[in-house]
Write a protein that holds these residues in place. Structure first.
Motif, mmCIF file in Angstrom:
data_model
loop_
_atom_site.group_PDB
_atom_site.id
_atom_site.type_symbol
_atom_site.label_atom_id
_atom_site.label_comp_id
_atom_site.label_asym_id
_atom_site.label_seq_id
_atom_site.Cartn_x
_atom_site.Cartn_y
_atom_site.Cartn_z
ATOM 1 N N LEU A 1 0.845 -1.196 0.000
ATOM 2 C CA LEU A 1 0.000 0.000 0.000
ATOM 3 C C LEU A 1 0.883 1.250 0.000
ATOM 4 C CD1 LEU A 1 -2.654 -0.915 2.744
ATOM 5 C CD2 LEU A 1 -3.057 -0.725 0.279
ATOM 6 N N PRO A 2 0.407 2.324 -0.617
ATOM 7 C CA PRO A 2 1.142 3.595 -0.497
ATOM 8 C C PRO A 2 1.259 3.950 0.985
ATOM 9 C CG PRO A 2 -0.588 3.758 -2.157
ATOM 10 C CD PRO A 2 -0.773 2.437 -1.470
ATOM 11 N N GLU A 3 2.348 4.599 1.359
ATOM 12 C CA GLU A 3 2.664 4.799 2.778
ATOM 13 C C GLU A 3 1.541 5.475 3.560
ATOM 14 O OE1 GLU A 3 6.085 6.635 5.707
ATOM 15 O OE2 GLU A 3 6.395 6.679 3.553
ATOM 16 N N ARG A 4 0.981 6.573 3.055
ATOM 17 C CA ARG A 4 -0.064 7.283 3.798
ATOM 18 C C ARG A 4 -1.337 6.442 3.888
ATOM 19 N NH1 ARG A 4 0.659 12.366 5.114
ATOM 20 N NH2 ARG A 4 -1.435 13.130 4.736
ATOM 21 N N CYS A 5 -1.617 5.700 2.851
ATOM 22 C CA CYS A 5 -2.768 4.797 2.824
ATOM 23 C C CYS A 5 -2.597 3.715 3.909
ATOM 24 C CB CYS A 5 -2.813 4.147 1.446
ATOM 25 S SG CYS A 5 -4.430 3.933 0.785
ATOM 26 N N ARG A 6 -1.405 3.145 3.946
ATOM 27 C CA ARG A 6 -1.090 2.097 4.923
ATOM 28 C C ARG A 6 -1.155 2.655 6.342
ATOM 29 N NH1 ARG A 6 3.724 1.048 6.984
ATOM 30 N NH2 ARG A 6 4.832 2.050 5.281
ATOM 31 N N MET A 7 -0.608 3.851 6.533
ATOM 32 C CA MET A 7 -0.616 4.457 7.860
ATOM 33 C C MET A 7 -2.046 4.673 8.354
ATOM 34 S SD MET A 7 2.409 7.334 7.584
ATOM 35 C CE MET A 7 1.742 8.251 8.958
ATOM 36 N N ALA A 8 -2.894 5.244 7.499
ATOM 37 C CA ALA A 8 -4.285 5.501 7.889
ATOM 38 C C ALA A 8 -4.996 4.190 8.215
ATOM 39 C CB ALA A 8 -5.019 6.251 6.779
ATOM 40 N N PHE A 9 -4.772 3.174 7.386
ATOM 41 C CA PHE A 9 -5.407 1.876 7.614
ATOM 42 C C PHE A 9 -4.929 1.264 8.939
ATOM 43 C CE2 PHE A 9 -5.473 -2.745 7.302
ATOM 44 C CZ PHE A 9 -6.803 -2.971 6.983
ATOM 45 N N GLU A 10 -3.626 1.297 9.181
ATOM 46 C CA GLU A 10 -3.077 0.704 10.401
ATOM 47 C C GLU A 10 -3.541 1.450 11.645
ATOM 48 O OE1 GLU A 10 1.128 0.569 9.567
ATOM 49 O OE2 GLU A 10 0.918 -1.309 8.463
ATOM 50 N N TYR A 11 -3.599 2.795 11.575
ATOM 51 C CA TYR A 11 -4.133 3.558 12.704
ATOM 52 C C TYR A 11 -5.576 3.120 12.983
ATOM 53 C CZ TYR A 11 -0.317 7.037 12.782
ATOM 54 O OH TYR A 11 0.894 7.662 12.896
ATOM 55 N N SER A 12 -6.334 2.945 11.918
ATOM 56 C CA SER A 12 -7.753 2.601 12.054
ATOM 57 C C SER A 12 -7.947 1.161 12.542
ATOM 58 C CB SER A 12 -8.445 2.792 10.702
ATOM 59 O OG SER A 12 -9.737 2.262 10.723
ATOM 60 N N ARG A 13 -7.303 0.215 11.886
ATOM 61 C CA ARG A 13 -7.574 -1.201 12.154
ATOM 62 C C ARG A 13 -6.726 -1.818 13.251
ATOM 63 N NH1 ARG A 13 -12.509 -2.118 9.795
ATOM 64 N NH2 ARG A 13 -12.494 -0.973 7.857
ATOM 65 N N PHE A 14 -5.458 -1.407 13.379
ATOM 66 C CA PHE A 14 -4.574 -2.043 14.352
ATOM 67 C C PHE A 14 -4.474 -1.261 15.658
ATOM 68 C CE2 PHE A 14 -2.187 -3.680 10.405
ATOM 69 C CZ PHE A 14 -3.074 -4.723 10.281
ATOM 70 N N GLU A 15 -4.639 0.055 15.567
ATOM 71 C CA GLU A 15 -4.503 0.873 16.770
ATOM 72 C C GLU A 15 -5.844 1.433 17.241
ATOM 73 O OE1 GLU A 15 -1.312 3.704 16.392
ATOM 74 O OE2 GLU A 15 -0.040 2.230 15.371
#
Length: 190
Positions: free
Chosen positions: A129-143
């Motif tokens: 995933l593009p970095e910002r896309c991955r970051m937003a997803f990880e903040y949402s789903r993992f954190e």
């Protein structure tokens, strides 16, 4: 560091370049933690096992032979580390006696192979995933951050967060279309 090939990163890593290690760690850590949590339901223990893998990866950097698939290699390390951890903790030898495994089917051997394959593909898909896309997803789903919290962290609008997470989900659905039931179960569990 920008977007570098695995060959370049591994070459730099063998030469003791900590920046290459840091880049690999940041790119794969959260996805590998998600994988470890599917083995070990305790978040802290799962994160510790992933960190142990990265320590071993760094310590053995000079011994690394040609690795064709870095994400798969790290995923395999985490899988083995988690199984060893579970054995040491005298937990049932079957590493996947979890809701995820029970929900897929009754055939446990085929089930485990499918779950492991899905986990490896998920780690790769997340890293692609593009970095910002991955970051937003990880903040949402993992954190478990809310969209407004993510917007504040990333200094963007809530609408931009929605778009990034939506793009990530669309990309994951496309890349993991062969594993859609597992992906949907994984997303519900997060």
């Amino acid at each position: 560091m920008g977007n570098y090939s695995n060959d370049f990163l591994l070459h730099e890593l063998k030469n003791g370049q900590e920046r290459a290690f840091d880049y690999i760690f940041r790119k794969y850590y959260k996805g590998l933690c998600a994988q470890a949590i599917s083995y070990i339901s305790d978040m802290d223990a799962a994160q510790n096992q992933v960190q142990e893998c990265f320590i071993k990866f760094w310590e053995k950097r000079s011994e690394l032979n040609e690795i064709q698939n870095l994400a798969g290699y790290l995923s395999f390390m985490v899988r083995n580390q988690c199984i060893d951890y579970l054995r040491k903790e005298k937990v049932i030898a079957k590493a996947h006696d979890s809701e995820l495994n029970r929900s897929v089917s009754e055939n446990s051997t085929e089930n485990e192979l499918l779950v492991h394959e899905f986990e490896e593909k998920l780690v790769v898909a997340l890293s692609n995933l593009p970095e910002r896309c991955r970051m937003a997803f990880e903040y949402s789903r993992f954190e478990n951050h809310t969209y407004p919290e993510i917007a504040k962290k990333m200094n963007i609008s809530v609408k931009a967060v929605e778009a990034l997470v939506g793009r990530a989900l669309k990309s994951l659905r496309t890349e993991l279309k062969d594993y859609l039931p597992l992906l949907l179960l994984f997303l519900r569990m997060m």
